[in-house]
Motif scaffolding. Sequence first.
Motif, PDB file in Angstrom:
ATOM      1  N   TYR A 115       2.318   0.962  -2.473  1.00  0.00           N
ATOM      2  CA  TYR A 115       1.339   0.186  -1.724  1.00  0.00           C
ATOM      3  C   TYR A 115       1.750  -1.134  -1.435  1.00  0.00           C
ATOM      4  O   TYR A 115       2.503  -1.706  -2.103  1.00  0.00           O
ATOM      5  CB  TYR A 115       0.255  -0.273  -3.244  1.00  0.00           C
ATOM      6  CG  TYR A 115      -0.190   1.226  -3.819  1.00  0.00           C
ATOM      7  CD1 TYR A 115      -0.515   2.280  -3.031  1.00  0.00           C
ATOM      8  CD2 TYR A 115      -0.854   1.064  -5.179  1.00  0.00           C
ATOM      9  CE1 TYR A 115      -1.043   3.516  -3.591  1.00  0.00           C
ATOM     10  CE2 TYR A 115      -1.446   2.158  -5.825  1.00  0.00           C
ATOM     11  CZ  TYR A 115      -1.362   3.251  -5.046  1.00  0.00           C
ATOM     12  OH  TYR A 115      -1.970   4.522  -5.548  1.00  0.00           O
ATOM     13  N   SER A 116       1.294  -1.433  -0.183  1.00  0.00           N
ATOM     14  CA  SER A 116       1.600  -2.627   0.410  1.00  0.00           C
ATOM     15  C   SER A 116       0.700  -3.978  -0.349  1.00  0.00           C
ATOM     16  O   SER A 116      -0.318  -3.580  -0.784  1.00  0.00           O
ATOM     17  CB  SER A 116       0.935  -2.779   1.843  1.00  0.00           C
ATOM     18  OG  SER A 116      -0.251  -2.698   2.030  1.00  0.00           O
ATOM     19  N   GLY A 117       1.609  -5.040  -0.409  1.00  0.00           N
ATOM     20  CA  GLY A 117       0.944  -6.286  -1.107  1.00  0.00           C
ATOM     21  C   GLY A 117       1.372  -6.174  -2.749  1.00  0.00           C
ATOM     22  O   GLY A 117       0.742  -7.148  -3.171  1.00  0.00           O
ATOM     23  N   THR A 118       1.925  -5.181  -3.189  1.00  0.00           N
ATOM     24  CA  THR A 118       1.835  -5.318  -4.749  1.00  0.00           C
ATOM     25  C   THR A 118       2.714  -6.256  -5.220  1.00  0.00           C
ATOM     26  O   THR A 118       2.245  -6.736  -6.231  1.00  0.00           O
ATOM     27  CB  THR A 118       2.440  -3.834  -5.153  1.00  0.00           C
ATOM     28  OG1 THR A 118       1.809  -2.738  -4.764  1.00  0.00           O
ATOM     29  CG2 THR A 118       2.660  -3.610  -6.513  1.00  0.00           C
ATOM     30  N   ILE A 119       3.799  -6.613  -4.554  1.00  0.00           N
ATOM     31  CA  ILE A 119       4.691  -7.704  -4.981  1.00  0.00           C
ATOM     32  C   ILE A 119       3.980  -8.951  -5.194  1.00  0.00           C
ATOM     33  O   ILE A 119       3.994  -9.850  -6.169  1.00  0.00           O
ATOM     34  CB  ILE A 119       6.179  -7.832  -4.112  1.00  0.00           C
ATOM     35  CG1 ILE A 119       6.834  -6.770  -4.391  1.00  0.00           C
ATOM     36  CG2 ILE A 119       6.829  -9.131  -4.330  1.00  0.00           C
ATOM     37  CD1 ILE A 119       8.163  -6.542  -3.378  1.00  0.00           C
ATOM     38  N   THR A 120       3.187  -9.424  -4.072  1.00  0.00           N
ATOM     39  CA  THR A 120       2.553 -10.617  -4.020  1.00  0.00           C
ATOM     40  C   THR A 120       1.517 -10.452  -5.025  1.00  0.00           C
ATOM     41  O   THR A 120       1.220 -11.642  -5.875  1.00  0.00           O
ATOM     42  CB  THR A 120       1.619 -10.661  -2.592  1.00  0.00           C
ATOM     43  OG1 THR A 120       2.718 -10.719  -1.560  1.00  0.00           O
ATOM     44  CG2 THR A 120       0.708 -11.934  -2.566  1.00  0.00           C
ATOM     45  N   MET A 121       0.847  -9.329  -5.465  1.00  0.00           N
ATOM     46  CA  MET A 121      -0.226  -9.435  -6.331  1.00  0.00           C
ATOM     47  C   MET A 121       0.434  -9.722  -7.860  1.00  0.00           C
ATOM     48  O   MET A 121      -0.033 -10.401  -8.744  1.00  0.00           O
ATOM     49  CB  MET A 121      -0.962  -7.961  -6.602  1.00  0.00           C
ATOM     50  CG  MET A 121      -1.810  -7.754  -5.458  1.00  0.00           C
ATOM     51  SD  MET A 121      -2.926  -6.403  -5.580  1.00  0.00           S
ATOM     52  CE  MET A 121      -1.918  -5.325  -5.566  1.00  0.00           C
ATOM     53  N   VAL A 122       1.496  -8.999  -8.442  1.00  0.00           N
ATOM     54  CA  VAL A 122       2.136  -9.249  -9.391  1.00  0.00           C
ATOM     55  C   VAL A 122       2.615 -10.471  -9.597  1.00  0.00           C
ATOM     56  O   VAL A 122       2.656 -11.163 -10.873  1.00  0.00           O
ATOM     57  CB  VAL A 122       3.451  -8.197  -9.749  1.00  0.00           C
ATOM     58  CG1 VAL A 122       2.561  -6.854  -9.827  1.00  0.00           C
ATOM     59  CG2 VAL A 122       4.505  -8.420  -8.845  1.00  0.00           C
ATOM     60  N   GLU A 159       7.772 -11.930   0.704  1.00  0.00           N
ATOM     61  CA  GLU A 159       7.907 -11.284  -0.581  1.00  0.00           C
ATOM     62  C   GLU A 159       9.227 -10.955  -1.189  1.00  0.00           C
ATOM     63  O   GLU A 159       9.948 -11.469  -2.251  1.00  0.00           O
ATOM     64  CB  GLU A 159       7.230  -9.969  -0.750  1.00  0.00           C
ATOM     65  CG  GLU A 159       5.561 -10.279  -0.769  1.00  0.00           C
ATOM     66  CD  GLU A 159       5.022  -8.778  -0.434  1.00  0.00           C
ATOM     67  OE1 GLU A 159       4.044  -8.706  -1.112  1.00  0.00           O
ATOM     68  OE2 GLU A 159       5.592  -7.938   0.030  1.00  0.00           O
ATOM     69  N   LEU A 160      10.206 -10.731   0.076  1.00  0.00           N
ATOM     70  CA  LEU A 160      11.561 -10.592  -0.172  1.00  0.00           C
ATOM     71  C   LEU A 160      12.315 -11.696  -0.565  1.00  0.00           C
ATOM     72  O   LEU A 160      13.206 -11.914  -1.442  1.00  0.00           O
ATOM     73  CB  LEU A 160      12.213 -10.032   0.991  1.00  0.00           C
ATOM     74  CG  LEU A 160      13.825  -9.696   0.988  1.00  0.00           C
ATOM     75  CD1 LEU A 160      14.253  -8.788  -0.332  1.00  0.00           C
ATOM     76  CD2 LEU A 160      14.308  -8.972   2.320  1.00  0.00           C
TER      77      LEU A 160
END
Length: 267
Positions: free
Chosen positions: A88-95, A119-120
């Motif tokens: 899913y795109s945006g997962t890293i930002t959400m967590v 994000e990276l």
Amino acid sequence: MQPSSKPFENAATRLTYDWLIRYVELLPSEASKNAHLSISPMFTRLVDRYSCKFANHLCLTNCSDMASFLPTLRKTVITKYYADLSTYSGTITMVFQAGLQLCRLKNLCLDNGTITPDELMYMLKGQHEKILMHKTLTEPVRYSSLLPYLSKSMEVSIHTPNMIYDDCFPETRNDKASILSNLSLSPFPVDQKLCLRFVESVLAASGDSKFIWIEFAEQVTDEFAVSTLETAREMVKEAGFCIIEPLTCERKTVLSVCCVRLGNLEL
């Protein structure tokens, strides 16, 4: 009439309380938290409200109920292994907006799905020992922008499109500021000079064993393969290393270098 000292006292009290909150947030382990619980009721309240939770690992996959999962990450610090396998795109930002933190991991694994440059960059700031980055970048990123973080890792594997490999290395051949000794990259442009600069950067870093694996974006010519191998062999020798596996340019698409410092070679 003497000026009132109450504003100063209030400011000092607020400063002390803010400092204690920050102190509790930085307690390094569960054992440290437990040791502070017995100091006073105030410390107990501070620890319960502001201290972090510590976990050795977290493996994130596609989650069907993110609304319930995200609150569990608040003030959670991962200390050894983090893997994001979500598509899913945006997962890293959400967590991370939920409060997850990473602290000098043994292994950081980013696989499947997409990742934004921001994000990276955020993920790499923790100075992790091993980094595997196989997600697809949503837009191009220059390798030079990541080097300050990657050079603090011992092992880096980047296999993703949209990575722009550029010559961003110091001219010195003795770069002790870098500990990057195991480097795997693809797809890499068919550029001999640039390829050899990456080989040189790994040889110049601290460490007694080296491994370099570079997969080119397309098949190279016989002349390119032979010339690159000969030059790489001389670079290894000049840097004081001994080749422990034959240098290869497998299928004319992959350059592989594996060597160890001469003084550490067991006869």
